[in-house]
Design an enzyme around this catalytic site. Structure first.
Site, PDB file in Angstrom:
ATOM      1  N   TYR A 142     -13.432  -6.356  19.504  1.00 60.83           N
ATOM      2  CA  TYR A 142     -14.417  -6.842  18.543  1.00 60.83           C
ATOM      3  C   TYR A 142     -15.398  -7.832  19.173  1.00 60.83           C
ATOM      4  O   TYR A 142     -16.061  -8.587  18.480  1.00 60.83           O
ATOM      5  CB  TYR A 142     -13.718  -7.461  17.333  1.00 60.83           C
ATOM      6  CG  TYR A 142     -13.444  -6.435  16.254  1.00 60.83           C
ATOM      7  CD1 TYR A 142     -14.240  -6.375  15.114  1.00 60.83           C
ATOM      8  CD2 TYR A 142     -12.426  -5.513  16.401  1.00 60.83           C
ATOM      9  CE1 TYR A 142     -14.007  -5.418  14.134  1.00 60.83           C
ATOM     10  CE2 TYR A 142     -12.184  -4.559  15.434  1.00 60.83           C
ATOM     11  CZ  TYR A 142     -12.981  -4.507  14.298  1.00 60.83           C
ATOM     12  OH  TYR A 142     -12.755  -3.554  13.336  1.00 60.83           O
ATOM     13  N   GLY A 255     -13.512   2.811  11.199  1.00 57.76           N
ATOM     14  CA  GLY A 255     -13.322   2.896  12.645  1.00 57.76           C
ATOM     15  C   GLY A 255     -11.925   2.493  13.076  1.00 57.76           C
ATOM     16  O   GLY A 255     -11.336   3.096  13.984  1.00 57.76           O
ATOM     17  N   ASP A 256     -11.363   1.470  12.426  1.00 57.89           N
ATOM     18  CA  ASP A 256      -9.994   1.051  12.735  1.00 57.89           C
ATOM     19  C   ASP A 256      -8.989   2.124  12.341  1.00 57.89           C
ATOM     20  O   ASP A 256      -8.012   2.365  13.057  1.00 57.89           O
ATOM     21  CB  ASP A 256      -9.675  -0.256  12.009  1.00 57.89           C
ATOM     22  CG  ASP A 256     -10.540  -1.412  12.484  1.00 57.89           C
ATOM     23  OD1 ASP A 256     -10.550  -1.679  13.692  1.00 57.89           O
ATOM     24  OD2 ASP A 256     -11.218  -2.021  11.642  1.00 57.89           O
ATOM     25  N   ARG A 257      -9.217   2.772  11.205  1.00 58.31           N
ATOM     26  CA  ARG A 257      -8.320   3.847  10.773  1.00 58.31           C
ATOM     27  C   ARG A 257      -8.403   5.026  11.735  1.00 58.31           C
ATOM     28  O   ARG A 257      -7.387   5.637  12.093  1.00 58.31           O
ATOM     29  CB  ARG A 257      -8.689   4.274   9.353  1.00 58.31           C
ATOM     30  CG  ARG A 257      -7.915   5.495   8.830  1.00 58.31           C
ATOM     31  CD  ARG A 257      -6.459   5.199   8.483  1.00 58.31           C
ATOM     32  NE  ARG A 257      -5.592   5.118   9.658  1.00 58.31           N
ATOM     33  CZ  ARG A 257      -4.368   5.610   9.703  1.00 58.31           C
ATOM     34  NH1 ARG A 257      -3.842   6.213   8.637  1.00 58.31           N
ATOM     35  NH2 ARG A 257      -3.644   5.489  10.770  1.00 58.31           N
TER      36      ARG A 257
END
Length: 491
Positions: A142, A255-257
């Protein structure tokens, strides 16, 4: 399995907070809306969200992240306790807190606090031991300094030689180490990192090809939002994985999933192309359920990521619970309806659209195959419950589907507790059997007009008379049979 150890997530952990409320008036001293806050919902963010989503797939997950000793870091540890093991790296900065002020499912403003720049001062022996024993690694960058530490990068490069590493990059972050199995930039990140301009599938193919060469990765997957994802090995034609159409209000966390599902599937032995197919399906289901806004630490875990074949995960009672929680948090109205929906026809669609118009979400309670057989006879249903649920879930007016096995929906209604229970017009003039139950928690049962002349029974009769469809063969396909997969037969 590529490795027997846990899935290790490395990256910048954030604290996300949603302030949920209702806007019903304007401030008297300025032309701004007044939000009456009814709930504060904290959740892990950044790499911590990716770790939580991977753990909810049923995996053992360890989060390696820079953490200080501030209040944000303490809240993060508490939110992840019992689900994700946290290994902190010494950190000179502070925890970033992102607060979204939301009403009716929309963000009004975001307030960022904390997040003072810092650096990782050392890679602890505990972090080294965790990475050496990892079954797969996800780097969730991040851009806040977690991946800039040279000792940590050297350790990640050595890990990539042994097990799959997925790198989810950030424009302000560090470039992936060489040897990564899969890198997952979005379209803007791919354009910026590659230097190849343009949007869409054509430019994405050129960007992915360039990034495979530049980063020394096995494969690069460019995520394209509603268009799905493209994955390239650098040579030859790339694979484009389309996304199923879903209603998307808040794509936050998609995006994290995507990255967490891809990393888990690679850990299970999937190829990068197979992992991307499964990740597209998982991210689509996540967005359809409300995205990050639907994630609650005390809520039931959602369905696991789909297998490496890439099929879309069917709607489940878990996704219905997420949809209902999101709508209720925004002060909305939950509508439910039910039926067999064996051959979906215009009458069904008209009723479903009318039901959805009564509130802010529509949950369909679907009779299981065994339930339909008991109600309709041994030759029904004509389609399996999985197929019926998938067709219903593809309709824009349907937000979730729950399959129930009883002859009547009382049990599932008692669990969902909708504000409105709606049924088609063939119940007109009679009391709905479920009315008293729904009224017990303050809900209402209503009848909706039904299109004349449309029914599954009449469609079946017409098909049998005209021979347009082999209904006997179709019905036979839904009867219980013994199946052997290719793997079982070859074993």
């Amino acid at each position: 399995m590529s490795g027997t150890g846990p899935l290790v997530v490395v990256g910048d952990a954030l604290l996300d907070v949603d302030l949920l409320g209702a806007v019903e008036r304007v401030a008297p001293d300025a032309p701004v809306p007044v939000l009456d806050v009814v709930e504060e919902v904290p959740r892990p963010g950044g790499a911590a969200l990716a770790a939580l989503l991977a753990a909810r797939d049923g995996r053992e997950v360890v989060l390696v992240t820079p953490l200080g000793d501030d209040e944000g870091a303490q809240r993060l540890r508490a939110l992840l306790a019992g689900t994700v093991r946290v290994v902190g790296l010494p950190w000179t900065g502070t925890t970033a807190v992102k607060t979204r002020v939301r009403s009716a499912g929309q963000s009004l403003v975001r307030i960022d606090t904390g997040g003072a720049p810092g650096s990782v001062t050392a890679v602890t022996p505990e972090a080294e031991q965790v990475l050496q024993g990892a079954g797969a690694v996800l780097v969730a960058d991040y851009g806040r300094g977690a991946t800039a530490s040279e000792p940590l990068r050297a350790l990640l490069a050595a890990t990539a030689v042994r097990v799959p590493v997925v790198w989810d990059p950030h424009p302000r972050g560090s470039a992936p180490v060489a040897g990564v199995r899969l890198v997952t930039p979005n379209a803007a990140e791919a354009a910026g990192a590659s230097g190849v301009p343009g949007k869409g599938v054509g430019p994405a193919a050129a960007q992915a090809q360039e990034l495979v060469r530049r980063w020394g990765a096995t494969a690069v997957s460019v995520t394209l939002g509603a268009r799905g994802a493209l994955v390239s090995y650098g040579d030859g034609a790339p694979l484009v994985v389309p996304a199923p159409p879903v209603a998307c209000v808040d794509p936050c966390g998609a995006g994290d999933r995507f990255a967490s599902a891809a990393a888990g599937l690679l850990a299970d032995g999937a190829l990068p192309t197979e992992a991307v197919q499964g990740a597209v399906a998982a991210a689509s289901a996540f967005v359809a359920a409300g995205g990050a806004a639907s994630v609650r630490v005390d809520a039931p875990a959602p369905a696991a990521a789909p297998p490496a074949g890439g099929s879309v995960a069917e709607p489940t009672s878990g996704s219905a619970a997420d949809v209902i929680a999101r709508v209720r948090a925004a002060g909305g109205t939950v509508v439910a309806t039910g039926g067999c929906f064996d051959l979906l026809h215009a009458g069904h669609v008209a009723t479903l659209e009318a039901a959805r118009a009564l509130g802010d979400c529509l949950v369909v309670c679907l009779n299981s195959d065994d339930s339909v057989r008991r109600l309709k006879g041994p030759e029904r249903p004509l389609q399996t419950e999985d197929d019926r649920a998938r067709v219903l879930g593809a309709l824009g007016c349907v937000d979730a589907v729950v399959v129930f096995g009883e002859d009547t929906p009382e049990a599932v209604l008692a669990e969902l507790r909708p504000d409105v229970w709606a049924k088609g017009g063939d119940y007109a003039g009679a009391d709905l059997p479920e009315a008293r139950l729904v009224q017990g928690w303050g809900g209402a049962a209503v009848v909706l007009p039904y299109l004349d002349g449309r029914s599954t029974t009449s469609l079946v009769a017409t098909a049998r008379r005209t021979g347009t469809i082999d209904l006997d063969a179709l019905a036979g396909a839904t009867r219980p049979t013994t199946h052997h997969s290719t793997k079982q037969e070859s074993a």
